[in-house]
Design an enzyme around this catalytic site. Structure first.
Site, PDB file in Angstrom:
ATOM      1  N   LYS A 185       3.784  50.006 -40.155  1.00 57.82           N
ATOM      2  CA  LYS A 185       4.846  49.233 -40.798  1.00 57.82           C
ATOM      3  C   LYS A 185       5.948  50.172 -41.304  1.00 57.82           C
ATOM      4  O   LYS A 185       6.548  50.854 -40.512  1.00 57.82           O
ATOM      5  CB  LYS A 185       4.230  48.373 -41.903  1.00 57.82           C
ATOM      6  CG  LYS A 185       3.010  47.544 -41.430  1.00 57.82           C
ATOM      7  CD  LYS A 185       3.394  46.572 -40.342  1.00 57.82           C
ATOM      8  CE  LYS A 185       2.324  45.631 -39.833  1.00 57.82           C
ATOM      9  NZ  LYS A 185       0.966  46.034 -39.697  1.00 57.82           N
ATOM     10  N   ASP A 245      -3.998  48.402 -51.023  1.00 55.51           N
ATOM     11  CA  ASP A 245      -3.243  48.424 -49.763  1.00 55.51           C
ATOM     12  C   ASP A 245      -1.762  48.431 -50.145  1.00 55.51           C
ATOM     13  O   ASP A 245      -1.242  47.450 -50.672  1.00 55.51           O
ATOM     14  CB  ASP A 245      -3.609  47.179 -48.932  1.00 55.51           C
ATOM     15  CG  ASP A 245      -2.923  47.179 -47.570  1.00 55.51           C
ATOM     16  OD1 ASP A 245      -1.849  47.790 -47.444  1.00 55.51           O
ATOM     17  OD2 ASP A 245      -3.465  46.550 -46.641  1.00 55.51           O
ATOM     18  N   TYR A 273      -4.042  40.271 -46.316  1.00 50.17           N
ATOM     19  CA  TYR A 273      -3.811  40.321 -44.869  1.00 50.17           C
ATOM     20  C   TYR A 273      -5.038  39.749 -44.137  1.00 50.17           C
ATOM     21  O   TYR A 273      -6.179  40.083 -44.490  1.00 50.17           O
ATOM     22  CB  TYR A 273      -3.533  41.783 -44.484  1.00 50.17           C
ATOM     23  CG  TYR A 273      -3.589  42.057 -43.010  1.00 50.17           C
ATOM     24  CD1 TYR A 273      -2.750  41.387 -42.128  1.00 50.17           C
ATOM     25  CD2 TYR A 273      -4.481  42.988 -42.489  1.00 50.17           C
ATOM     26  CE1 TYR A 273      -2.809  41.627 -40.771  1.00 50.17           C
ATOM     27  CE2 TYR A 273      -4.536  43.244 -41.132  1.00 50.17           C
ATOM     28  CZ  TYR A 273      -3.695  42.549 -40.279  1.00 50.17           C
ATOM     29  OH  TYR A 273      -3.768  42.796 -38.930  1.00 50.17           O
ATOM     30  N   ARG A 302     -10.563  65.826 -32.591  1.00 54.04           N
ATOM     31  CA  ARG A 302     -11.097  64.688 -33.358  1.00 54.04           C
ATOM     32  C   ARG A 302     -11.290  65.090 -34.824  1.00 54.04           C
ATOM     33  O   ARG A 302     -11.063  64.326 -35.737  1.00 54.04           O
ATOM     34  CB  ARG A 302     -12.426  64.186 -32.755  1.00 54.04           C
ATOM     35  CG  ARG A 302     -13.140  63.166 -33.654  1.00 54.04           C
ATOM     36  CD  ARG A 302     -14.107  62.270 -32.896  1.00 54.04           C
ATOM     37  NE  ARG A 302     -15.003  62.984 -32.031  1.00 54.04           N
ATOM     38  CZ  ARG A 302     -16.094  63.664 -32.435  1.00 54.04           C
ATOM     39  NH1 ARG A 302     -16.402  63.722 -33.715  1.00 54.04           N
ATOM     40  NH2 ARG A 302     -16.859  64.287 -31.562  1.00 54.04           N
TER      41      ARG A 302
END
Ligand SMILES: Cc1ncc(COP(=O)(O)O)c(C=O)c1O
Length: 404
Positions: free
Chosen positions: A219, A194, A122, A70
């Site tokens: 993406k 972004d 978005y 982690r």
């Protein structure tokens, strides 16, 4: 027992290669080599998938780089280092999704702080601002348009972040990163971008003055529609420390396989982006001349109102394009039903071409009023241009438009 001298020889070769890789090298060279030197233990040329939750320690006193996945994992580290270099930043951090990356970047704020965001963002970003941040005491104001003045008009004394998506989703409007960076620097505001639509191949916001870059690696960076992931890149030490602490504490990290898939995607990012762009440009020109199409929104064509800004802050125009149909929603429904190569789907940035109705799909969860404020009209169709042959895609769209 393995021969230790063999391991040391491999390690020596690896170190020589690490030292030979510098940030002055070209994008595609870094995408393939940075953080991805042959494995010190075996010489494997591809970064192994370190599918392990924990790592043995040599002693109680040892402070190894990796001890629990982690907090850190070698496959993730390779991805984080490559992402940082491609964005020309100091630190990369990988997350389990784009929205996890966004949420982590927003943790640099505290209750009472204020965000100014673009309006055409978005839908998931809007959901985070309204459903997670607002109840937590962080309000967001949305700029009336993407002009620098539009953002400045929303700034308050407690504004601590400006959040932009450029080009925006789905209207492909541009915010001027350099101009906004000059304003945020003066006022001690964090500028977060972004960069999902452009990828670092076409746009590097940190070089233009932004403080934080966020990606949905789902993406273009992953590029094959087979992984969900996200990333944050920054060169600011304090921001990096805060976001890295949050990454370890909240734990929305990607597993090693997912990191490996994004790393593999990055190796072909340049050639994919160039091809997405060439085909998008071909289709934008074709659609501009089509009688059923009222508008084509693509920053690469001269009719785009911010074409000059696009040329000044991006080195290419990407593979996303949005059109408006004269026949409104009935025409949109027929087009979406009639394409054979373009798949009706919500995502973008993969090798296959996708088609979507922003009003009914990606922004379908917003109120009619909010969609109206965003100019997200029912006549819009968003296209994610894949890597199929440009003429085949053109024929698919022309045949489908003939049915409306
Ligand atoms: C511009 C943009 N940013 C962020 C996201 C969120 O990414 P993810 O779906 O990987 O969480 C998306 C997803 O569509 C997006 O289009």
């Amino acid at each position: 027992m393995r021969d230790e001298s063999g391991i040391l020889a491999t390690l020596g070769t690896v170190l020589k290669r690490i030292n030979a890789i510098t940030s002055s090298m070209h994008f595609e060279t870094l995408a393939i080599h940075d953080g991805q030197t042959p494995d010190p233990a075996t010489g494997a040329v591809t970064v192994p998938v370190y599918q392990t939750s924990t790592f043995g320690r040599e002693s109680l006193e040892s402070r190894p780089e990796f001890f629990y996945s982690r907090i850190g994992n070698p496959t993730r580290s390779a991805l984080e280092s490559t992402l940082a270099l491609l964005e020309n930043g100091k630190h990369g951090l990988a997350f389990a999704s784009g929205v996890a990356a966004m949420t982590a970047a927003l943790q640099v704020l505290k209750p009472g702080d204020h965000i100014v965001a673009g309006r055409d963002i978005y839908g998931g970003s809007y959901r985070i601002f309204e459903h997670l941040m607002r109840p937590w005491g962080v309000e967001t104001s949305y700029a009336a348009d993407e002009s620098t003045e539009g953002y400045v008009a929303c700034i308050r004394p407690e504004t601590r972040m400006i959040w932009i998506e450029t080009p925006s989703n789905p209207l492909l409007q541009l915010a001027d990163i350099r101009a906004l960076a000059a304003i945020t620097r003066e006022r001690n505001i964090v500028l977060a971008v972004d960069n999902t639509f452009m990828s670092p191949y076409f746009q590097r916001p940190l070089e233009l003055g932004a403080d934080i870059v966020v990606h949905s690696t789902t993406k273009y960076l992953g590029g094959h529609s087979d992984v969900i992931g996200g990333a944050v890149v920054t060169s600011d030490e304090a921001l990096h420390r805060a976001i890295r602490n949050y990454q370890g504490a909240a734990g929305a990290i990607p597993g090693p396989w997912d990191c490996w898939l994004v790393l593999r995607g990055l190796k072909t990012l340049k050639i994919r982006m160039k091809e997405h762009e060439a085909t998008a440009l071909h289709l934008a020109r074709l659609l501009e001349a089509h009688p059923a199409v009222s508008r084509v929104l693509y920053p690469g064509i001269e009719s785009h109102p911010q074409h000059e800004l696009a040329r000044s802050q991006m080195s290419g125009f990407g593979g996303m394009l949005t059109i408006a149909l004269k026949g409104g929603l009935p025409a949109v429904e027929k087009l979406l039903a009639a394409t054979k190569l373009f798949i009706l789907a919500d995502s973008l940035g993969g090798v296959e071409s996708l088609i979507a109705s922003p009003a009914k799909m990606t922004l379908g969860h917003l109120s009619t009023e909010e969609r109206r404020r965003r100019n997200c009209t029912d006549d819009l169709v968003r296209l994610s241009i894949g890597l199929e042959n440009a003429e085949d895609l053109g024929r698919d769209l022309t045949n489908a438009l003939a049915t409306i």
